[in-house]
Write an enzyme that holds these catalytic residues in place. Structure first.
Site, PDB file in Angstrom:
ATOM      1  N   SER A 204       0.837  -1.191   0.000  1.00 15.42           N
ATOM      2  CA  SER A 204       0.000   0.000   0.000  1.00 15.42           C
ATOM      3  C   SER A 204       0.879   1.251   0.000  1.00 15.42           C
ATOM      4  O   SER A 204       1.638   1.473  -0.943  1.00 15.42           O
ATOM      5  CB  SER A 204      -0.960  -0.043   1.195  1.00 15.42           C
ATOM      6  OG  SER A 204      -1.982   0.915   1.066  1.00 15.42           O
TER       7      SER A 204
ATOM      8  N   ASP B 142     -10.497  -3.550  -5.042  1.00 12.65           N
ATOM      9  CA  ASP B 142      -9.876  -2.615  -4.102  1.00 12.65           C
ATOM     10  C   ASP B 142     -10.584  -1.261  -4.182  1.00 12.65           C
ATOM     11  O   ASP B 142     -10.600  -0.624  -5.233  1.00 12.65           O
ATOM     12  CB  ASP B 142      -8.390  -2.455  -4.462  1.00 12.65           C
ATOM     13  CG  ASP B 142      -7.592  -1.743  -3.384  1.00 12.65           C
ATOM     14  OD1 ASP B 142      -8.173  -0.920  -2.656  1.00 12.65           O
ATOM     15  OD2 ASP B 142      -6.383  -2.019  -3.281  1.00 12.65           O
TER      16      ASP B 142
ATOM     17  N   HIS C 299       8.249  -7.121 -16.100  1.00 17.58           N
ATOM     18  CA  HIS C 299       7.254  -6.975 -15.056  1.00 17.58           C
ATOM     19  C   HIS C 299       6.261  -8.119 -15.107  1.00 17.58           C
ATOM     20  O   HIS C 299       6.161  -8.846 -16.089  1.00 17.58           O
ATOM     21  CB  HIS C 299       6.500  -5.648 -15.193  1.00 17.58           C
ATOM     22  CG  HIS C 299       5.678  -5.550 -16.453  1.00 17.58           C
ATOM     23  ND1 HIS C 299       6.232  -5.337 -17.678  1.00 17.58           N
ATOM     24  CD2 HIS C 299       4.340  -5.655 -16.659  1.00 17.58           C
ATOM     25  CE1 HIS C 299       5.286  -5.308 -18.597  1.00 17.58           C
ATOM     26  NE2 HIS C 299       4.118  -5.503 -17.999  1.00 17.58           N
TER      27      HIS C 299
END
Length: 345
Positions: free
Chosen positions: A179, A260, A282
């Site tokens: 976060s 989320d 990635h």
């Protein structure tokens, strides 16, 4: 005899097909590689809370077996600016060669949180041969931006300088943030001149663009940046990891739940697109039906450590995969590309 052979081949083909369906094909370079599927998510956050209350969904906790395999040194001072400038070191009880270092940075909207919250992760990876560090940093109520960013940079320098004392390899460091902590590690690793000793970054549901409308509305962001977007727009851009994405940034693993409502999954999608555009290695783990901090649920935690372990082995341990192509996005889950995972009703 021929019919028996055909039947056996057909059985083998179906077995391989079934395994492919379970694990998926994930490498963008055309290579087949097993990819564990995330645990099934839920219809909404209310359903997740209900599952926790009923006991149907277990909470993440430290594995006592892992703890037996590690030595923990607590509250080591890495800087003198604040009493918050301490970290814990988790190292393997038995280690032969210098091990990769993993630095964990907690979340908490930049204004709260503690290094102990990541003990389960640190113990897990230390028990498997990594030297792990979990740090505290100055909080925004007393020390707004860029204090916390400076603290992470200082902790990386401390880790490098003290690597040998704890059996770590100063040239192989991973940053893992959760976060707000994910925002901090990305900003440190992406912003020039960067941190050359940092070999990779793990973004666990972190914000990447603080100029986005949702971020401008958040009180936590305004406190962290000591002003509103209207008052200090340049500071919002300067404090956004997205601003610094370029081909030289470290390989990045992104983990984000698509339900989320604290940090929207669009933040992860935006980062994945920027990394791909710049040819950065990635992986995007989009967790269908999971909310913010989904790894507080034990099944998601187990999935995350599997994915992270594979990522670390490829990037830090010199394995194949990520090491094959310097500027190639190995794994990218695009929205809608694999469909939505089954959810608990």
């Amino acid at each position: 005899m021929r019919l028996h052979s055909i039947a056996r081949q057909r059985k083998l083909f179906l077995s391989v097909f079934a395994l492919s369906a379970v694990f998926g094909v994930t490498h963008a370079d055309g290579q087949n590689a097993p990819k564990p599927l995330a645990p099934a998510g839920y219809a909404n956050e209310k359903a997740i809370r209900k599952a926790f209350r009923s006991g149907a969904l277990a909470k993440t906790s430290i594995d006592l077996g892992d703890l037996a395999k590690v030595v923990i040194h607590r509250d080591l001072v890495y800087a003198a600016a604040s009493s918050r400038n301490v970290l814990d070191v988790y190292r393997p009880r038995e280690s032969i060669a210098p091990a990769p270092i993993v630095l964990f940075v907690h979340g908490g909207a930049w204004d709260h949180g503690d290094k102990k919250s990541l003990g389960a992760y640190a113990a897990h990876f230390a028990a498997r041969g990594y030297v792990c560090m979990s740090m505290n940093y100055r909080l925004s109520d007393n020390a707004p931006y860029p204090a916390a960013v400076d603290d992470v940079r200082t902790a990386v320098a401390w880790a490098r300088a003290n690597a040998a004392n704890h059996g770590g390899d100063a040239g192989r460091i991973a940053l893992v943030g959760y976060s707000a902590g994910a925002h901090l590690v990305m900003l440190c690793a992406y912003k020039e001149p960067g941190l050359p000793e940092v070999q990779c970054v793990v973004d666990m549901y972190g914000p990447v663009d603080l100029t986005a409308a949702y971020a401008r509305r958040m009180k936590a962001v305004r406190v962290f940046l000591d002003g509103s977007y209207r008052e200090v727009p340049d500071r919002y851009r300067a404090a956004s990891p997205l601003t610094y994405v370029r081909s030289a940034v470290p390989p990045t693993l992104i983990v984000h739940g698509d339900a989320d409502d604290v940090v929207p999954v669009e933040q992860a999608e935006t980062l994945a697109r920027a990394l791909e555009k710049n040819g950065v290695r990635h992986e995007f783990q989009r967790l269908a039906g999971w909310d913010h901090a989904p790894d507080r649920a034990a099944p998601v935690f187990r999935h995350c450590v599997i994915v992270m372990d594979r990522f670390f082995k490829d990037v830090l341990a010199g394995g194949r995969g990520y090491a094959r192509a310097l500027h190639s996005p190995i794994v990218t889950d695009r929205p809608g590309a694999r469909g939505r995972a089954p959810s608990h009703e």
